[in-house]
Design a protein around this motif. Structure first.
Motif, mmCIF file in Angstrom:
data_model
loop_
_atom_site.group_PDB
_atom_site.id
_atom_site.type_symbol
_atom_site.label_atom_id
_atom_site.label_comp_id
_atom_site.label_asym_id
_atom_site.label_seq_id
_atom_site.Cartn_x
_atom_site.Cartn_y
_atom_site.Cartn_z
ATOM 1 N N ARG A 182 76.174 -34.841 68.560
ATOM 2 C CA ARG A 182 77.029 -35.395 67.520
ATOM 3 C C ARG A 182 76.225 -36.398 66.704
ATOM 4 N NH1 ARG A 182 81.702 -39.608 67.740
ATOM 5 N NH2 ARG A 182 80.355 -40.427 69.333
ATOM 6 N N LEU A 183 76.357 -36.356 65.398
ATOM 7 C CA LEU A 183 75.685 -37.315 64.528
ATOM 8 C C LEU A 183 76.420 -38.642 64.615
ATOM 9 C CD1 LEU A 183 73.524 -37.975 62.434
ATOM 10 C CD2 LEU A 183 75.063 -37.076 60.680
ATOM 11 N N VAL A 184 75.685 -39.692 64.930
ATOM 12 C CA VAL A 184 76.257 -41.029 65.069
ATOM 13 C C VAL A 184 75.861 -41.848 63.845
ATOM 14 C CG1 VAL A 184 76.285 -43.110 66.489
ATOM 15 C CG2 VAL A 184 76.095 -40.864 67.573
ATOM 16 N N TYR A 185 76.831 -42.578 63.307
ATOM 17 C CA TYR A 185 76.602 -43.383 62.107
ATOM 18 C C TYR A 185 76.537 -44.866 62.450
ATOM 19 C CZ TYR A 185 77.596 -39.207 59.450
ATOM 20 O OH TYR A 185 77.543 -37.942 58.921
ATOM 21 N N ARG A 186 75.898 -45.621 61.569
ATOM 22 C CA ARG A 186 75.899 -47.073 61.688
ATOM 23 C C ARG A 186 77.312 -47.585 61.428
ATOM 24 N NH1 ARG A 186 70.431 -49.596 59.197
ATOM 25 N NH2 ARG A 186 68.988 -48.256 60.323
ATOM 26 N N THR A 187 77.497 -48.884 61.566
ATOM 27 C CA THR A 187 78.836 -49.456 61.409
ATOM 28 C C THR A 187 79.398 -49.301 60.008
ATOM 29 O OG1 THR A 187 77.850 -51.639 61.035
ATOM 30 C CG2 THR A 187 78.559 -51.119 63.281
ATOM 31 N N ASP A 188 78.543 -49.019 59.002
ATOM 32 C CA ASP A 188 79.068 -48.817 57.648
ATOM 33 C C ASP A 188 79.777 -47.470 57.504
ATOM 34 O OD1 ASP A 188 77.040 -46.904 57.441
ATOM 35 O OD2 ASP A 188 75.885 -48.023 55.953
ATOM 36 N N GLY A 189 79.618 -46.594 58.488
ATOM 37 C CA GLY A 189 80.286 -45.305 58.466
ATOM 38 C C GLY A 189 79.649 -44.274 57.560
ATOM 39 N N ALA A 190 78.567 -44.642 56.861
ATOM 40 C CA ALA A 190 77.947 -43.727 55.908
ATOM 41 C C ALA A 190 76.487 -43.429 56.233
ATOM 42 C CB ALA A 190 78.040 -44.302 54.505
ATOM 43 N N THR A 191 75.816 -44.354 56.876
ATOM 44 C CA THR A 191 74.384 -44.219 57.144
ATOM 45 C C THR A 191 74.166 -43.718 58.564
ATOM 46 O OG1 THR A 191 74.005 -46.110 55.700
ATOM 47 C CG2 THR A 191 72.170 -45.424 57.090
ATOM 48 N N PRO A 192 73.422 -42.621 58.721
ATOM 49 C CA PRO A 192 73.126 -42.172 60.091
ATOM 50 C C PRO A 192 72.387 -43.255 60.870
ATOM 51 C CG PRO A 192 72.596 -40.455 58.518
ATOM 52 C CD PRO A 192 72.885 -41.698 57.725
ATOM 53 N N ALA A 193 72.721 -43.370 62.135
ATOM 54 C CA ALA A 193 72.075 -44.358 62.999
ATOM 55 C C ALA A 193 70.601 -44.011 63.186
ATOM 56 C CB ALA A 193 72.780 -44.396 64.348
ATOM 57 N N ASP A 194 69.822 -45.024 63.548
ATOM 58 C CA ASP A 194 68.420 -44.782 63.867
ATOM 59 C C ASP A 194 68.333 -43.825 65.045
ATOM 60 O OD1 ASP A 194 67.710 -46.575 61.914
ATOM 61 O OD2 ASP A 194 67.228 -48.194 63.296
ATOM 62 N N ASP A 195 67.211 -43.160 65.146
ATOM 63 C CA ASP A 195 66.970 -42.188 66.206
ATOM 64 C C ASP A 195 66.121 -42.845 67.287
ATOM 65 O OD1 ASP A 195 66.841 -39.823 67.592
ATOM 66 O OD2 ASP A 195 65.564 -38.798 66.155
ATOM 67 N N VAL A 196 66.545 -42.732 68.527
ATOM 68 C CA VAL A 196 65.779 -43.255 69.651
ATOM 69 C C VAL A 196 65.515 -42.104 70.601
ATOM 70 C CG1 VAL A 196 65.754 -44.857 71.600
ATOM 71 C CG2 VAL A 196 66.809 -45.542 69.447
ATOM 72 N N LYS A 197 64.242 -41.892 70.909
ATOM 73 C CA LYS A 197 63.852 -40.812 71.819
ATOM 74 C C LYS A 197 63.198 -41.436 73.044
ATOM 75 C CE LYS A 197 63.019 -37.747 67.961
ATOM 76 N NZ LYS A 197 62.113 -36.820 67.325
ATOM 77 N N CYS A 198 63.635 -41.007 74.206
ATOM 78 C CA CYS A 198 63.068 -41.501 75.459
ATOM 79 C C CYS A 198 62.286 -40.371 76.106
ATOM 80 C CB CYS A 198 64.166 -41.981 76.393
ATOM 81 S SG CYS A 198 65.125 -43.351 75.705
ATOM 82 N N PHE A 199 61.031 -40.616 76.387
ATOM 83 C CA PHE A 199 60.170 -39.617 77.020
ATOM 84 C C PHE A 199 60.094 -39.937 78.502
ATOM 85 C CE2 PHE A 199 59.049 -39.763 72.606
ATOM 86 C CZ PHE A 199 58.899 -38.439 72.268
ATOM 87 N N ALA A 200 60.573 -39.016 79.318
ATOM 88 C CA ALA A 200 60.644 -39.251 80.760
ATOM 89 C C ALA A 200 59.785 -38.243 81.506
ATOM 90 C CB ALA A 200 62.085 -39.150 81.229
ATOM 91 N N PHE A 201 59.176 -38.713 82.569
ATOM 92 C CA PHE A 201 58.361 -37.888 83.437
ATOM 93 C C PHE A 201 58.732 -38.226 84.867
ATOM 94 C CE2 PHE A 201 56.122 -38.825 79.550
ATOM 95 C CZ PHE A 201 55.765 -37.563 79.109
ATOM 96 N N ARG A 202 59.032 -37.180 85.635
ATOM 97 C CA ARG A 202 59.438 -37.347 87.038
ATOM 98 C C ARG A 202 60.598 -38.333 87.181
ATOM 99 N NH1 ARG A 202 53.328 -37.444 89.071
ATOM 100 N NH2 ARG A 202 53.020 -35.202 89.130
ATOM 101 N N GLY A 203 61.526 -38.261 86.236
ATOM 102 C CA GLY A 203 62.735 -39.068 86.327
ATOM 103 C C GLY A 203 62.604 -40.500 85.844
ATOM 104 N N ARG A 204 61.477 -40.876 85.282
ATOM 105 C CA ARG A 204 61.283 -42.248 84.794
ATOM 106 C C ARG A 204 60.894 -42.242 83.322
ATOM 107 N NH1 ARG A 204 59.335 -46.607 88.769
ATOM 108 N NH2 ARG A 204 60.823 -46.164 90.409
#
Length: 102
Positions: free
Chosen positions: A41-63
């Motif tokens: 689902r596309l998540v927006y900032r609190t203004d309701g118009a701007t897409p939220a920043d993208d955060v990617k977590c890179f995990a290896f062996r569960g960490r």
């Protein structure tokens, strides 16, 4: 077509087409994967118009080993990717410290 209403039928048609296509045949590991689709689902900032920043977590062996923060990814007016203004920063997941990655 651009501007068309998104319906469950349209999504099913697109997903069926995408999973019949192998996009990267130059890397052997990708050729071993079963095609699939992940939808978020596309998540927006609190203004309701701007897409939220993208955060990617890179995990290896569960960490989580690395966190990537992507800003200015989309144009606020059109919702389309910006390309030239996009900025990636990388962070240590434990301290939150920004890593010196060029």
């Amino acid at each position: 077509a651009p501007g068309s209403r998104v319906t469950p039928e349209l999504l099913a048609t697109l997903c069926a087409r995408w999973t019949r296509t192998m996009y990267d045949v130059t890397q052997w590991a990708y050729s071993k994967l079963t095609p699939g689709v992940v939808a978020e689902r596309l998540v927006y900032r609190t203004d309701g118009a701007t897409p939220a920043d993208d955060v990617k977590c890179f995990a290896f062996r569960g960490r989580t080993a690395l966190v990537q923060h992507v800003t200015h990814r989309f144009d606020a007016a059109s919702g389309r990717p910006r390309g030239a203004r996009k900025r990636d920063t990388f962070h240590d997941p434990r301290s939150g410290r920004r890593l010196p990655v060029a």
